[in-house]
Structure formats: structure tokens, C-alpha cells
Write an enzyme that holds these catalytic residues in place. Structure first.
Site, short mmCIF file in Angstrom:
data_model
loop_
_atom_site.label_atom_id
_atom_site.label_comp_id
_atom_site.label_asym_id
_atom_site.label_seq_id
_atom_site.Cartn_x
_atom_site.Cartn_y
_atom_site.Cartn_z
N CYS A 53 0.83 -1.21 0.00
CA CYS A 53 0.00 0.00 0.00
C CYS A 53 0.86 1.26 0.00
CB CYS A 53 -0.93 -0.01 1.20
SG CYS A 53 -2.13 -1.37 1.19
N ARG A 130 -9.26 -3.96 0.04
CA ARG A 130 -8.28 -3.64 -1.01
C ARG A 130 -9.02 -3.37 -2.31
NH1 ARG A 130 -3.41 -2.46 -1.93
NH2 ARG A 130 -2.95 -4.17 -3.36
#
Length: 213
Positions: A53, A130
């Protein structure tokens, strides 16, 4: 025993109104309604300080001006607290010299993640947070995508998709595989010849666009 997943539960699909919310972010309060009139890319991550991320946030920061030029805002989101977000933003700045110019929303109750279908009712943790959503200026979801924690998203592809959606909306065309602004587009309707017959290539006809993006 884990609950059975109920497929009848509301889950936003392409063409659905984006579920509404108001939340705190690293740049003040934000709401879906506050982005009306502009495109929005909302992307989530399961936790701050995660390596994949972090790579994505660096990429979104590098492409921030390109998204702005496309009249598109960015909104990150995770289940971590606002304080954790602020610490992560500072750590990215200290480690890589990159300022994160877009807001990161907190979702500690996972209410937003659940409303957007990122979490199963029986999810034991936030690893499936996600997802990426492209939301148009009318508040309608136009694209969804989900990635596992191990695999980074392609920010240039997300930007390309925004531009493709804008082109199809504005000019009544379709975009072929891997289309880039300025490239050939697809005519949406079949052409009938003077003899009343379909042209042989009626199902796939490209043309050079007369517009620029």
C-alpha cells in the site's frame, strides 16, 4: 462456526449509486456528496504502514496532478484511525520525501468498507479491504476492482480508465483494449449499407477520434 455469506445483502455494483458517508480524513471531513460534479477514485487499504500500500500511495502521489487535470479527485481509506493515518503520512514524507496530497479517510468501525462490499459479514479481519471504485460526477459507481494484499495496483491503469470513461461519456464512442487518449476508438453502432445490408465489419469498427484528452 462462520456465518454463511448472504448473496442477497446489498453490494454496490457498476451503475449503482455510491453509498453515502461522512468521515474524518487527514485533510478534514469528507463525504461522497462533497465530490459531486467531479470524478472520484476511492481506493482502500487494510492497514497503514503496509509495504504494498505504501508503494501505491507513492504512485498515487506522483500521478496526483494528472488526476487533477482529468477533473478527478483521490480518496484513500482504511480501517485504521486518523492518528495512524497522520503518522503514516509523516513517515512517508520523512522516508521518501513525498507529500501525500490527497485525503485518507478513517473507517475504524468498518462501516464504509461493509457498505461498499469490501468485507464479508463473517470476515475475521480487514485483509479484503483492497478495493478501488471510480465514481462519476453524478455519484454513480462506474468501475470496481479488488486486489489481494500481496499484489500492487497499477495507478496508471486506474487513470487510463478514468479517461476512457470520460471519453465514452462525452463522445458516444467505445474504447478498445489498452486504449490511450488520442488512440483509435470504436464506433458504437452498426452501419447499414445503401443496399440495406450490414457492413462486414459491423461488430468492430474503429476510427481516429476528432477529440483530444
Amino acid at each position: 462456526m462462520a456465518q454463511e455469506f448472504d448473496p442477497a445483502l446489498p453490494y454496490p455494483q457498476i451503475g449503482s449509486p455510491a453509498p453515502r458517508f461522512l468521515c474524518r480524513t487527514t485533510l478534514g471531513e469528507r463525504s461522497v456528496d462533497g465530490y459531486r460534479g467531479r470524478w472520484l477514485v476511492m481506493f482502500s487499504h487494510p492497514a497503514d504502514f503496509t509495504p504494498v500500500c505504501t508503494s501505491e500511495f507513492l504512485a498515487f502521489a506522483r500521478h496526483y496532478d494528472a488526476f487533477q487535470t482529468a477533473d478527478c479527485d483521490l480518496l484513500g481509506l482504511s480501517v485504521d484511525s486518523l492518528f495512524s493515518h497522520l503518522a503514516w503520512v509523516k513517515a512517508i514524507k520523512d522516508a521518501f520525501g513525498v507529500a501525500i496530497p490527497f485525503p485518507i479517510a478513517e473507517d475504524p468501525s468498518m462501516a464504509i468498507a461493509k457498505a461498499y462490499g469490501m468485507l464479508r459479514p463473517d470476515a475475521p479481519d480487514s485483509t479484503t479491504v483492497r478495493a478501488c471504485f471510480i465514481i462519476d460526477p453524478d455519484g454513480i459507481i462506474r468501475m470496481t476492482a479488488s486486489y489481494p494484499m500481496s499484489t500492487g495496483r497499477n495507478v496508471e491503469e486506474i487513470l487510463r480508465t478514468v479517461r476512457a470513461l470520460q471519453a465514452t461519456d462525452a463522445y458516444n464512442v467505445l474504447t478498445p483494449e489498452a486504449w490511450q487518449p488520442g488512440g483509435p476508438v470504436i464506433k458504437p453502432a452498426a452501419v447499414i449499407s445503401a443496399e440495406g445490408e450490414l457492413d462486414p465489419d459491423w461488430f468492430y469498427r474503429t476510427m481516429q477520434p476528432e477529440f483530444e484528452q
